[in-house]
Design an enzyme around this catalytic site. Sequence first.
Site, PDB file in Angstrom:
ATOM      1  CE  LYS A  58      11.379  -3.697  -5.600  1.00 16.26           C
ATOM      2  NZ  LYS A  58      11.988  -4.826  -6.316  1.00 16.26           N
ATOM      3  CB  CYS A  67      -0.941   0.097   1.182  1.00 18.85           C
ATOM      4  SG  CYS A  67      -2.102  -1.258   1.290  1.00 18.85           S
ATOM      5  CD  GLU A  98       9.248 -12.003  -8.668  1.00 20.44           C
ATOM      6  OE1 GLU A  98       8.566 -11.504  -7.771  1.00 20.44           O
ATOM      7  OE2 GLU A  98      10.490 -11.922  -8.689  1.00 20.44           O
ATOM      8  CD  GLU A 103      16.533 -13.934  -7.811  1.00 22.73           C
ATOM      9  OE1 GLU A 103      15.975 -14.445  -6.831  1.00 22.73           O
ATOM     10  OE2 GLU A 103      16.218 -12.824  -8.253  1.00 22.73           O
ATOM     11  CD1 TRP A 122      -0.338  -6.457  -3.080  1.00 20.63           C
ATOM     12  CD2 TRP A 122      -0.670  -7.023  -0.944  1.00 20.63           C
ATOM     13  NE1 TRP A 122      -0.084  -7.789  -2.959  1.00 20.63           N
ATOM     14  CE2 TRP A 122      -0.280  -8.170  -1.669  1.00 20.63           C
ATOM     15  CE3 TRP A 122      -0.940  -7.141   0.410  1.00 20.63           C
ATOM     16  CZ2 TRP A 122      -0.132  -9.422  -1.067  1.00 20.63           C
ATOM     17  CZ3 TRP A 122      -0.805  -8.389   1.015  1.00 20.63           C
ATOM     18  CH2 TRP A 122      -0.401  -9.507   0.280  1.00 20.63           C
ATOM     19  CE  LYS A 135      13.153 -11.940  -9.868  1.00 20.55           C
ATOM     20  NZ  LYS A 135      13.942 -11.828  -8.697  1.00 20.55           N
ATOM     21  CG  ASN A 154       1.541   0.745   4.216  1.00 20.36           C
ATOM     22  OD1 ASN A 154       1.296  -0.443   4.051  1.00 20.36           O
ATOM     23  ND2 ASN A 154       2.762   1.232   4.157  1.00 20.36           N
ATOM     24  N   GLY A 155      -0.647  -1.031   6.347  1.00 17.19           N
ATOM     25  CA  GLY A 155      -0.301  -1.881   7.491  1.00 17.19           C
ATOM     26  C   GLY A 155      -1.471  -2.760   7.866  1.00 17.19           C
ATOM     27  CG  HIS A 157      17.864 -37.766  -4.638  1.00 16.53           C
ATOM     28  ND1 HIS A 157      18.163 -39.039  -4.227  1.00 16.53           N
ATOM     29  CD2 HIS A 157      19.055 -37.124  -4.792  1.00 16.53           C
ATOM     30  CE1 HIS A 157      19.476 -39.164  -4.108  1.00 16.53           C
ATOM     31  NE2 HIS A 157      20.040 -38.009  -4.458  1.00 16.53           N
ATOM     32  NE  ARG A 213       4.643   1.529   0.015  1.00 18.51           N
ATOM     33  CZ  ARG A 213       5.648   1.268   0.823  1.00 18.51           C
ATOM     34  NH1 ARG A 213       6.874   1.467   0.418  1.00 18.51           N
ATOM     35  NH2 ARG A 213       5.438   0.807   2.036  1.00 18.51           N
TER      36      ARG A 213
END
Length: 611
Positions: free
Chosen positions: A606, A2, A491, A484, A73, A488, A99-100, A507, A27
């Site tokens: 983010k 947010c 997402e 990584e 968000w 990438k 925000n929170g 395995h 955000r």
Amino acid sequence: MCGIVGYIGHREAWPVITKGLHRLEYRGYDSAGIALLNGDLKTYKKAGKVSDLEDFALNLDKSGTIGMGHTRWATHGEPCDRNSHPHPSGNGKLSIIHNGIIENYAVLKEALQAKGHTFISDTDTEVLVHLIEEIQERDQLELAEAVRVALTKVIGAYAIVVMSKEEPEQLVAARKGSPMVIGVGEGEYFIASDASPIVEYTKNVIYLKDNQIATLRTDNLVVRSIDNIIQTPSVQELSLKLEMLEKGGFDHFMLKEIYEQARSIKDCMRGRIYPGEGKVQLGGIKDYTEKLKNAERIVIVACGTSWHAGLVGEYLIEEYARIPVEVEYASEFRYRNPIISEKDIVIAISQSGETADTMAAIELAKERGATIFGICNVVGSSIPRITHAGVYTHAGPEIGVASTKAFTAQVTVLTLIALYVAQQKGTINQAQMVSMLTELDEIPTLVEKCLAQDAFVKEIAQKLKDSSNCLFLGRGSGFPVALEGALKLKEISYIHAEGYPAAEMKHGPIALIDEDMPVIFIATKNSSYEKVISNIQEVKARKGKVIAIVTEGDKEVKKMADYVIEIPDTNEAYLPLLATIPLQFLSYHIAVLRGCNVDQPRNLAKSVTVE
Ligand code: M6R
């Protein structure tokens, strides 16, 4: 998560706020809203992006020089107009953006409902504005005081801005656990989740601290603590530049940030390495040199890409500084009973410096007496303020939700820490130091060479864009690179991808291999090269499609792989800094070819400021 922006001054607030919200959209971007005070309190809100809100309000009256805006968000309640911020109080006199997370919102809501409050949204935020209203009416308090008293009843994290149509010449803002920056202009104030909406108007900022409440009027600013003690805020000068926040001719921030890596790695090393003298200097942690030299263990806590950087750090620190390292997901670490004591050094890695899980892990380790270092990118963010010492990555603002240049900068800092401690402990000799630092100094030039592979990697992306799954395999420090690469890809392109240590394939994951399964190998010439070649053969024997990242001039892998991407030869320690770059390009191009929103992938934000 947010983004919030507020403005009070002589300008029209709407354009300042919408521009700010666009900058903060990284955000969160599932809905947006703005409230303006201009005689009356007007609210505009819409599910979707900030541009949807702008379309919606196109022909509406948006005049006013005081206002606040929010890009969301979703946590409590689905993304829809009703759950978008700002939220009004029951009497319609107040409005809030937040925000929170208000953790005790359910208890508060029940108590307020018993007093006759009714709620129209599913959010925790609406409960807070009703609580402020209740306290204000009950005790006949001014807005700032009502906000302060209300916050003493709240458990959780917040950055809030509140406006009242009965006290129309002010904005009241407060924070605890979520970031908030105040921009100080001439006869105007700005307030935002970070400095990006502020920088084009003023360089003078105040980072509001936890448990502080600010009252902003055009001509003055008063900051109080939650205990009602007047605070003297310190004004700092921003080093952020406007052009750092723009795409600079690139189609996406992610692509711009991939291309910035030669520069960002150089910036990260500047003033910290002296190859000729074989010396590393890390001002941020030098006071803890003895502690580091004598450390029996280092624990790294982080999330997502930063956790992958931590895994690379584990290889480097154990190899060169000979200190055992454990790398923990911050989110897991805090919910068990980790064995941590004052003998331990905990390194918290975070691009944003705001990740809630990482912050909670730090608090836990601190309570148990550990020494905490931070490796963060955003200067002035929360984590550097709660750690004992740290090293900034200096990668510059990273706006694309998919982390790229922050990762390579984090790995660079971890390399510097490993070499610094090795130097102090004498676990590598002076000649080795000179040689390693000379090679490290060359990395930005080698990164340029990796960047030149862009067009070629795009051709490979064409072939892979319709895949449903992908496997990424590597060994040694190539394993975190594989992780990584997989993160990438998933997402931003929504292709299911997994990263594995190459030897683990047999395995289990090997069962997945068929002609439809692309397998991306980190197959550079290092100590596990021969073993990786065997793994490639195992995949080819089962008709898997192999894409290999190899060292320039490689002949062996070329014979087997469907596609090879060459990276320059370098010291094995620096392999992750180079091998990651083609994987960033690969996921970027696949995502673009699939028509995905690269900079704002679905469901993500983010900076993850909720646990
Ligand atoms: O700001 P942080 O480094 O603490 O963020 C951690 C993760 O949320 C972040 O790396 C996330 O995984 C990225 N979207 C990965 O690209």
